[in-house]
Design an enzyme around this catalytic site. Structure first.
Site, PDB file in Angstrom:
ATOM      1  N   LEU B  69      41.701  -2.048   1.778  1.00 28.82           N
ATOM      2  CA  LEU B  69      41.523  -2.511   3.147  1.00 28.82           C
ATOM      3  C   LEU B  69      41.630  -1.357   4.134  1.00 28.82           C
ATOM      4  O   LEU B  69      41.388  -1.547   5.336  1.00 28.82           O
ATOM      5  CB  LEU B  69      42.550  -3.597   3.471  1.00 28.82           C
ATOM      6  CG  LEU B  69      42.621  -4.734   2.427  1.00 28.82           C
ATOM      7  CD1 LEU B  69      43.609  -5.798   2.866  1.00 28.82           C
ATOM      8  CD2 LEU B  69      41.257  -5.343   2.192  1.00 28.82           C
ATOM      9  N   ARG B  70      41.982  -0.187   3.653  1.00 31.99           N
ATOM     10  CA  ARG B  70      41.956   1.062   4.410  1.00 31.99           C
ATOM     11  C   ARG B  70      43.042   1.209   5.474  1.00 31.99           C
ATOM     12  O   ARG B  70      43.189   2.295   6.033  1.00 31.99           O
ATOM     13  CB  ARG B  70      40.595   1.266   5.087  1.00 31.99           C
ATOM     14  CG  ARG B  70      39.416   1.279   4.140  1.00 31.99           C
ATOM     15  CD  ARG B  70      39.556   2.291   3.062  1.00 31.99           C
ATOM     16  NE  ARG B  70      38.296   2.578   2.398  1.00 31.99           N
ATOM     17  CZ  ARG B  70      38.167   3.326   1.319  1.00 31.99           C
ATOM     18  NH1 ARG B  70      39.245   3.866   0.769  1.00 31.99           N
ATOM     19  NH2 ARG B  70      36.976   3.551   0.785  1.00 31.99           N
ATOM     20  N   ASP B 311      36.425  -4.062  -6.465  1.00 32.32           N
ATOM     21  CA  ASP B 311      36.663  -2.630  -6.259  1.00 32.32           C
ATOM     22  C   ASP B 311      36.139  -2.213  -4.881  1.00 32.32           C
ATOM     23  O   ASP B 311      35.498  -1.172  -4.722  1.00 32.32           O
ATOM     24  CB  ASP B 311      35.999  -1.797  -7.364  1.00 32.32           C
ATOM     25  CG  ASP B 311      36.558  -0.367  -7.420  1.00 32.32           C
ATOM     26  OD1 ASP B 311      35.883   0.509  -7.962  1.00 32.32           O
ATOM     27  OD2 ASP B 311      37.663  -0.151  -6.879  1.00 32.32           O
ATOM     28  N   HIS B 315      33.339   2.297   3.692  1.00 33.77           N
ATOM     29  CA  HIS B 315      33.292   3.656   4.257  1.00 33.77           C
ATOM     30  C   HIS B 315      32.570   3.644   5.583  1.00 33.77           C
ATOM     31  O   HIS B 315      31.689   2.813   5.816  1.00 33.77           O
ATOM     32  CB  HIS B 315      32.525   4.593   3.328  1.00 33.77           C
ATOM     33  CG  HIS B 315      33.297   5.054   2.146  1.00 33.77           C
ATOM     34  ND1 HIS B 315      34.409   5.862   2.269  1.00 33.77           N
ATOM     35  CD2 HIS B 315      33.139   4.838   0.838  1.00 33.77           C
ATOM     36  CE1 HIS B 315      34.884   6.116   1.061  1.00 33.77           C
ATOM     37  NE2 HIS B 315      34.137   5.501   0.167  1.00 33.77           N
TER      38      HIS B 315
END
Lengths: 330, 436, 184
Positions: B69-70, B311, B315
């Site tokens: 989820l960054r 996965d 970005h």
């Protein structure tokens, strides 16, 4: 196939020169023919060894990997066509400060350039640049990673043609670090497209790519077997790093097994020619007797390099369809 | 807007709950965020909201065992809010996220931060994998017991290398002390070298550094041996080769406690798809050969691979805008998790209930979660989808911050129409309603 | 690329050789008038070379015949690109201070001669250039003139003449579809 779409305009003209892949025999032959006519420019009493073909065009050498030799031949080629040349050694400037490749490109485009000659350490870099640069710019690949070095392959083909005239019956052996070689990959493609009888690669297993046969070659790990009856032997340069990377034990053993000497040459055809993209490691790829001997055509490769690059630049810059032209002079 | 307390009946749909071996025309009744009844509505129960699921499938909300989820630390790529919203849109109600955030999830504090953020946007449940080593440095053990207490599902080193096999052994032993499962992405980094595509005919032709099959199989063999020696429970994440699947099968046969999942994209694409230097196909582990893909599909069908994950790695566009070897790896994959799995059903690799099992009870069992099933009394995580709806993926309209997917413009059959999380509707195609 | 719709024969070899005889006489007179005792000849590929070969023989010139390929000096490179089959230029004598006879087959726009002169000057500085052409047509786009002309035929605007050869030589008329790139 991607490369064909990439490099050619809608009417099949060569706009970029990124890879031999996707180009047919006719196009390759055209490049050789045009280069042949450029070789004559050096002789015949010309006071001015230039032609004004690309006068007013700006060619930028974008070298992300250092190479004085290749950059110089491209520069000479451009100047012989009366083009203006910009040299950018990016390895020492912007991107080492963290500027992305794309940003570097955008900044350069603001300088109104017609062509990029690109050398980069990453495979696929030339395609990437061709994909992202402004539509009127042509890109020539001067070597990207281990992928492709098409102008080198073409100058090698020109040299072979000058000595053998017909490609069809030839057996050609390429010896050395095939795994890491963009030169070898391009040569294999060119030789097969031009219709030779057989391409062989000769190397220890550590220097062979996975399933090398899939590249369209016969694979040998023994030099004696591999060069038997061949018409052309191309020796690839061995990088020093291969010893430190556990790929080879020593230059000494490499020379014993794969180095070209006069007695080994007897296994090939009597009129075999020996080639090398340069610079030669004497005593590693071949001994001096072979490098300077009667079979060696290495010096001719160098001058052919300028002619081929002139040919490729001319073809690419002369291929743009009407709507992509920049302002033309009246 | 739907609140936790709203009572809901989902009627006229085909209910598929592999955990309970149900595949039938049954209604589902929800109250107070939990499943009240399956089939006949209880007497006296009148739902405040009725969802007509005619022609649709009702199944447990999907569980994704690997979704980055960054946040915290990599917000340009995505946030908990944006990515959980994409999850809700995709029928996913539980996300398991990896600890390679910044800061790394190696303390309960970071876990708490993530839990709070997830609760704020409330689109889906976010569970954490804790770090196996401090700061994922591969050298020092993290406070795994504390992480377990704080609620982490398992621990992992998120694909980052461990210093050596001794450290790996000790980490496995320590984790097993507390019954903590270890999630491993098997990779021998030396064999991998700088490989970025499968070491095969494509890497040979393109001159791209190859990532050999052995880099995964050697690691799998090593990890299996250590699992056997330590008694630790290992779950292999995102497996990519046929040989790995064989090794794991044999080990399970020998009684070693192992589970394994595969990323949905590995079941469709192969090394050939990276042929034109397409950075959208730059993934880790790389796409392998057709034979590997077939073996992975077979394993998913038979249950040798128990779960399919996304996965998910969103970005910003710049990350992929580089020459292939220099581009970042990963696919923005939440929105294609179910579609790619349903495609396997279309291609007759497995039947629909099995496919749903790999996305629900399969992952729930691996991570020991009380979700992925529609028993009475369970929390009401539900996914409703129209299995016949044809649509095309438009990268520009994706909900996730990341648009990096090689499946752009692919045509799919099967679209999520509603998602319920803890009894609340978090996504509703019918009313064009999405909970912000 | 110009599309020829029709090709009609215009002149056969005998008549062309007669014209070349006439050109040779004109040249002799011209050289005398200019007080030139020694001249060298350059023919422009491809048709100009065929004509020049015959003239060179008739004039019994001492220096060998030079041939010029102006492909690299054309002004339309950006529009039509480059023709790969290029016979290289070959001037087997010193250009510096020489009196040059430049020979071509058809003169129309004058662009070929502009390119040819630029190329000759890259070899050296000639003392003078006399330009001889087999056929002269209307349609000059640059201030170029020929001292020696074989024939100035009456042609329609869209017609153009092509010299075929080398053996036998013949002239054919083609009619363009529409106004395309100008030739000579």
């Amino acid at each position: 196939m991607m490369y064909r779409d990439h490099q050619l305009t809608e009417d099949g003209k060569l706009k970029h020169f990124l890879s031999i892949e996707g180009l047919n025999k006719t196009l390759l032959t055209e490049i050789l023919d045009l280069a042949e006519s450029f070789t004559s420019l050096a002789d015949h009493g010309r006071a001015v060894k230039k032609v004004p073909l690309l006068r007013g065009k700006t060619i930028t050498n974008l070298f992300f990997e250092n190479s004085t030799r290749t950059r110089t031949t491209f520069e000479l080629a451009a100047k012989r066509l009366s083009a203006d040349v910009l040299n950018l050694n990016i390895s020492t400037s912007a991107t080492s400060k963290g500027e992305s490749l794309l940003d570097t490109l955008r900044n350069l485009e603001a300088m109104h350039c017609d062509m990029f000659v690109v050398r980069h350490a990453s495979s696929g870099a030339a395609h990437f640049i061709a994909n992202h640069c402004a539509p009127h710019i042509s890109v020539i690949n001067a070597g990207d990673g281990s992928h492709s070095h098409p102008t080198q392959a073409m100058l090698d083909m020109l040299t072979i043609r000058q000595h053998k005239s017909d490609f069809t019956p030839l057996r050609v052996a390429i010896v050395g670090d095939i795994l890491h070689s963009r030169v070898a990959r391009s040569q294999i493609l060119a030789l097969n497209t031009l219709g030779v009888t057989e391409v062989r690669v000769i190397a220890p297993r550590t220097l062979l790519p996975y399933d090398a046969r899939s590249l369209g070659v016969h694979v040998f790990t023994d030099l004696h077997e591999g060069i038997e009856d061949v018409d052309v032997i191309i020796m690839l340069r061995l990088q020093k790093e291969r010893m430190t990377g556990a790929l080879l034990p020593s230059e000494h053993e490499y020379f014993n097994l794969y180095g070209l000497t006069e007695d080994k040459l007897h296994l090939a055809k009597p009129d075999v020619i020996v080639m090398h993209p340069g610079p030669i490691n004497r005593g590693v790829e071949m001994d001096s007797a072979v490098a300077d001997g009667k079979h060696s055509v290495i010096l001719e490769q160098v001058s052919n390099g300028i002619a081929i690059r002139m040919a490729v630049m001319s073809i690419c810059l002369g291929s743009r369809p009407e709507h992509q032209r920049r302002e033309e002079t009246a | 807007m739907s609140s936790t307390n709203q009572s809901i009946s989902i009627i006229n749909g085909r209910l598929i709950d592999p955990a309970n071996q149900i595949d039938d025309m049954l209604d589902l009744h929800i109250s107070q965020g939990h499943i009240l009844a399956i089939g006949e509505k209880p007497s006296g129960f009148e739902a405040e909201k009725l969802i007509d699921a005619t022609g649709r499938i009702i199944c447990p909300g999907l569980i994704d065992l690997s979704a980055r989820l960054r946040e915290p630390g990599f917000e340009p790529k995505g946030t908990i809010a944006s990515e959980t919203r994409a999850a809700a849109y995709s029928g996913i109600t539980t996300l398991v996220t990896l600890p390679d955030t910044n800061p790394v999830i190696d303390t309960p504090a970071v876990m708490e931060l993530i839990r709070r953020r997830a609760k704020q946007s409330a689109h889906a449940r976010v569970l954490c994998l804790g770090a196996l080593t401090k700061n994922l440095n591969g050298k020092e053990l993290s406070e795994m017991a504390a992480l377990q207490n704080a609620g982490c599902v398992a621990v992992t080193n998120a694909g980052k290398p461990l210093g050596n096999t001794l450290i790996e052994r000790r980490a496995l032993e320590y984790a097993s002390t507390f019954g903590i499962k270890v999630f491993i992405k098997p990779e021998d980094r030396h064999l991998r070298n700088d490989g970025c595509v499968h070491e095969g005919i494509i890497s040979s032709r393109l001159g791209l550094p190859g990532y050999p099959e052995a880099a995964e199989t050697v690691a799998v063999a090593r990890d299996i041996a250590l699992a056997e020696a330590t008694g630790a429970h290992i779950h292999f994440q995102c497996i990519s080769t046929a040989k790995s699947v064989n090794k794991i099968n044999r080990a399970c046969h020998d009684g070693i406690n192992l589970t394994v999942d595969v990323a949905a994209h590995q079941l469709h694409l192969t090394e050939m798809d990276a042929d034109d230097f397409n950075t959208l196909c730059h993934v880790d582990p790389p796409f392998r050969t057709l034979r590997d893909r077939e073996a992975l599909r077979q394993a998913v069908a038979t249950g040798s691979i128990q779960a399919i994950c996304s996965d998910h790695q969103p970005h910003e566009p710049d990350a992929k805008d580089h020459p292939f070897p220099d581009s970042e790896t990963g696919i923005s994959a939440l929105e294609t998790l179910l579609p790619l799995t349903l495609k396997l059903v279309d291609e007759k690799v497995l039947d629909l209930p099995t496919a749903i099992a790999r996305l629900t009870i399969g992952p729930a069992t691996i991570a020991n979660l009380p979700f992925g099933r529609l028993d009475q009394g369970r929390t009401a995580d539900v996914c409703i989808f129209d299995p016949d709806s044809h649509w095309q993926l438009n990268a520009n309209e994706m909900i996730s911050h990341g648009r990096n997917t090689p499946f752009a413009n692919w045509e799919f059959r099967g679209k999520v129409t509603q998602t319920l999380f803890e009894g609340r509707i978090t996504y509703d195609l019918d009313t064009q309603h999405e909970r912000q | 690329m110009v599309e020829q719709v029709t090709q009609t024969a215009f002149m056969q070899e005998n008549a062309i050789l007669d014209l070349i005889d006439g050109m040779a006489s004109q040249l002799k007179r011209q050289l005398q008038q200019n007080g030139i005792s020694e001249a060298a000849m350059i023919g422009i590929h491809t048709g100009g070379v065929w004509i020049a070969e015959k003239l060179h023989e008739k004039l019994q010139l001492a220096e060998p015949l030079g041939t010029l390929n102006i492909s690299f000096y054309r002004d339309d490179f950006s529009r039509i690109g480059i023709n790969p089959k290029v016979h290289p230029s070959n001037i087997p004598f010193e250009v510096e201070d020489k009196h040059i006879i430049l020979v071509d087959d058809v003169l129309q726009t004058g662009r070929t001669i502009r390119a040819a002169m630029n190329e000759i000057f890259d070899f050296g500085r000639p003392a003078s250039i006399i330009y001889a052409t087999l056929i002269e047509k209307d349609g000059r786009e640059l201030p170029i003139q020929a001292s020696v002309v074989g024939l100035k035929p009456m042609l329609k605007q869209n017609d153009y003449l092509t010299l075929k050869g080398p053996s036998p030589l013949s002239l054919v008329i083609g009619r363009k579809l529409s106004g395309g790139d100008s030739e000579a």
